[in-house]
Design a protein around this motif. Structure first.
Motif, short mmCIF file in Angstrom:
data_model
loop_
_atom_site.label_atom_id
_atom_site.label_comp_id
_atom_site.label_asym_id
_atom_site.label_seq_id
_atom_site.Cartn_x
_atom_site.Cartn_y
_atom_site.Cartn_z
N GLN A 1 18.29 -33.42 131.30
CA GLN A 1 18.65 -32.38 130.34
C GLN A 1 17.42 -31.58 129.92
OE1 GLN A 1 21.77 -31.38 129.42
NE2 GLN A 1 20.56 -29.69 128.60
N VAL A 2 16.29 -32.26 129.74
CA VAL A 2 15.03 -31.56 129.40
C VAL A 2 14.64 -30.61 130.52
CG1 VAL A 2 12.55 -31.90 129.03
CG2 VAL A 2 14.20 -33.33 127.81
N ILE A 3 14.74 -31.09 131.77
CA ILE A 3 14.41 -30.24 132.92
C ILE A 3 15.32 -29.03 132.96
CG2 ILE A 3 14.45 -30.11 135.45
CD1 ILE A 3 13.58 -33.11 135.42
N ALA A 4 16.63 -29.24 132.79
CA ALA A 4 17.59 -28.13 132.81
C ALA A 4 17.27 -27.12 131.71
CB ALA A 4 19.01 -28.66 132.66
N THR A 5 16.94 -27.60 130.53
CA THR A 5 16.62 -26.71 129.41
C THR A 5 15.38 -25.87 129.72
OG1 THR A 5 17.62 -28.22 127.83
CG2 THR A 5 16.06 -26.62 126.95
N VAL A 6 14.35 -26.51 130.28
CA VAL A 6 13.11 -25.78 130.62
C VAL A 6 13.40 -24.71 131.68
CG1 VAL A 6 10.84 -26.03 131.72
CG2 VAL A 6 11.56 -27.64 129.95
N VAL A 7 14.20 -25.06 132.69
CA VAL A 7 14.51 -24.09 133.74
C VAL A 7 15.32 -22.93 133.18
CG1 VAL A 7 15.79 -23.74 135.90
CG2 VAL A 7 14.34 -25.76 135.62
N TYR A 8 16.33 -23.22 132.34
CA TYR A 8 17.12 -22.15 131.73
C TYR A 8 16.25 -21.26 130.83
CZ TYR A 8 21.59 -24.00 133.35
OH TYR A 8 22.64 -24.42 134.13
N ASP A 9 15.35 -21.88 130.09
CA ASP A 9 14.44 -21.10 129.23
C ASP A 9 13.55 -20.18 130.07
OD1 ASP A 9 15.52 -22.31 127.01
OD2 ASP A 9 13.81 -23.64 126.64
N ALA A 10 13.05 -20.70 131.18
CA ALA A 10 12.21 -19.88 132.07
C ALA A 10 13.03 -18.73 132.65
CB ALA A 10 11.63 -20.74 133.19
N ALA A 11 14.26 -19.01 133.07
CA ALA A 11 15.12 -17.96 133.62
C ALA A 11 15.41 -16.90 132.56
CB ALA A 11 16.41 -18.56 134.16
N THR A 12 15.67 -17.32 131.34
CA THR A 12 15.95 -16.37 130.26
C THR A 12 14.72 -15.52 129.96
OG1 THR A 12 17.57 -17.89 129.31
CG2 THR A 12 16.72 -16.18 127.86
N ALA A 13 13.55 -16.13 129.99
CA ALA A 13 12.31 -15.39 129.73
C ALA A 13 12.04 -14.34 130.81
CB ALA A 13 11.13 -16.36 129.62
N CYS A 14 12.55 -14.58 132.01
CA CYS A 14 12.34 -13.66 133.14
C CYS A 14 13.55 -12.77 133.40
CB CYS A 14 12.06 -14.47 134.42
SG CYS A 14 10.66 -15.55 134.34
N GLU A 15 14.46 -12.73 132.47
CA GLU A 15 15.78 -12.12 132.68
C GLU A 15 15.78 -10.78 133.39
OE1 GLU A 15 19.60 -10.96 129.95
OE2 GLU A 15 18.29 -12.59 129.31
N ASP A 16 14.90 -9.88 133.04
CA ASP A 16 14.89 -8.55 133.65
C ASP A 16 13.80 -8.38 134.70
OD1 ASP A 16 17.07 -7.66 132.13
OD2 ASP A 16 15.76 -7.18 130.43
N ASP A 17 13.14 -9.46 135.08
CA ASP A 17 12.04 -9.41 136.04
C ASP A 17 12.47 -10.11 137.33
OD1 ASP A 17 9.68 -9.56 137.47
OD2 ASP A 17 8.48 -10.25 135.76
N VAL B 1 11.21 -10.17 140.31
CA VAL B 1 10.15 -10.85 141.05
C VAL B 1 9.87 -12.22 140.42
CG1 VAL B 1 7.71 -10.73 141.71
CG2 VAL B 1 9.16 -8.70 141.89
N ALA B 2 9.84 -12.29 139.10
CA ALA B 2 9.60 -13.56 138.41
C ALA B 2 10.77 -14.52 138.65
CB ALA B 2 9.39 -13.32 136.92
N LEU B 3 12.00 -14.01 138.62
CA LEU B 3 13.17 -14.86 138.89
C LEU B 3 13.14 -15.39 140.32
CD1 LEU B 3 15.88 -12.82 136.99
CD2 LEU B 3 15.12 -15.15 136.44
N LEU B 4 12.72 -14.54 141.24
CA LEU B 4 12.59 -14.96 142.63
C LEU B 4 11.54 -16.06 142.75
CD1 LEU B 4 13.58 -14.52 145.51
CD2 LEU B 4 11.91 -12.70 145.73
N ALA B 5 10.44 -15.93 142.03
CA ALA B 5 9.40 -16.96 142.03
C ALA B 5 9.95 -18.28 141.47
CB ALA B 5 8.19 -16.50 141.22
N LEU B 6 10.76 -18.19 140.43
CA LEU B 6 11.39 -19.38 139.86
C LEU B 6 12.31 -20.05 140.88
CD1 LEU B 6 12.06 -21.27 137.47
CD2 LEU B 6 13.78 -19.58 136.77
N LEU B 7 13.13 -19.26 141.55
CA LEU B 7 14.03 -19.82 142.57
C LEU B 7 13.24 -20.45 143.72
CD1 LEU B 7 16.75 -17.03 142.73
CD2 LEU B 7 17.01 -19.36 141.83
N ARG B 8 12.14 -19.81 144.11
CA ARG B 8 11.31 -20.38 145.18
C ARG B 8 10.70 -21.71 144.74
NH1 ARG B 8 8.66 -14.64 146.53
NH2 ARG B 8 10.07 -13.99 148.20
N GLN B 9 10.27 -21.78 143.49
CA GLN B 9 9.68 -23.03 142.98
C GLN B 9 10.73 -24.14 142.96
OE1 GLN B 9 6.34 -23.68 142.01
NE2 GLN B 9 7.19 -25.71 142.24
N LEU B 10 11.94 -23.82 142.53
CA LEU B 10 13.02 -24.82 142.51
C LEU B 10 13.35 -25.29 143.92
CD1 LEU B 10 15.36 -23.25 139.82
CD2 LEU B 10 13.94 -25.31 139.59
#
Length: 115
Positions: free
Chosen positions: A17-33, A35-44
């Protein structure tokens, strides 16, 4: 013994649950970016690959009873984990439509950059 297994299961559930929350928070922080969302998906995807090819493969069953138990768990808990990539057609469907003249001009410009 069973109580210990329940405690371990609860601890893992909390960690997930902590991991899911951190990932969702990161996705929300990158919402309109994008390139950043793509980097997040690549990391996952990279994490998925490393876990699958490392500790998961090392933990695979060594006998039929353990294999049966694993397959039963996979079936009851939602199947095999898979990270699906967006299909190119779905990606292109989200692009805004442009006038044909604009498209051909962009293609010509990008062709020049390769030559």
């Amino acid at each position: 013994m069973n109580n210990n297994k329940n405690n371990e299961s609860e601890k893992l559930s909390c960690k997930l649950q902590v991991i899911a929350t951190v990932v969702y928070d990161a996705a929300t922080a990158c919402e309109d970016d994008t390139v950043a969302l793509l980097a997040l998906l690549r990391q996952l995807e990279q994490l998925h690959r490393e876990i699958r090819d490392g500790v998961f493969q090392e933990s695979l069953p060594v006998n039929r009873r353990q294999l049966y138990s694993l397959l039963k768990d996979i079936e009851s808990e939602g199947g095999w984990p898979y990270i699906e990539r967006m299909r190119l057609q779905a990606f292109l469907a989200n692009l805004p439509q442009q006038a044909p003249e604009e498209n051909s001009h962009e293609v010509l410009e990008s062709d020049r950059s390769f030559g």
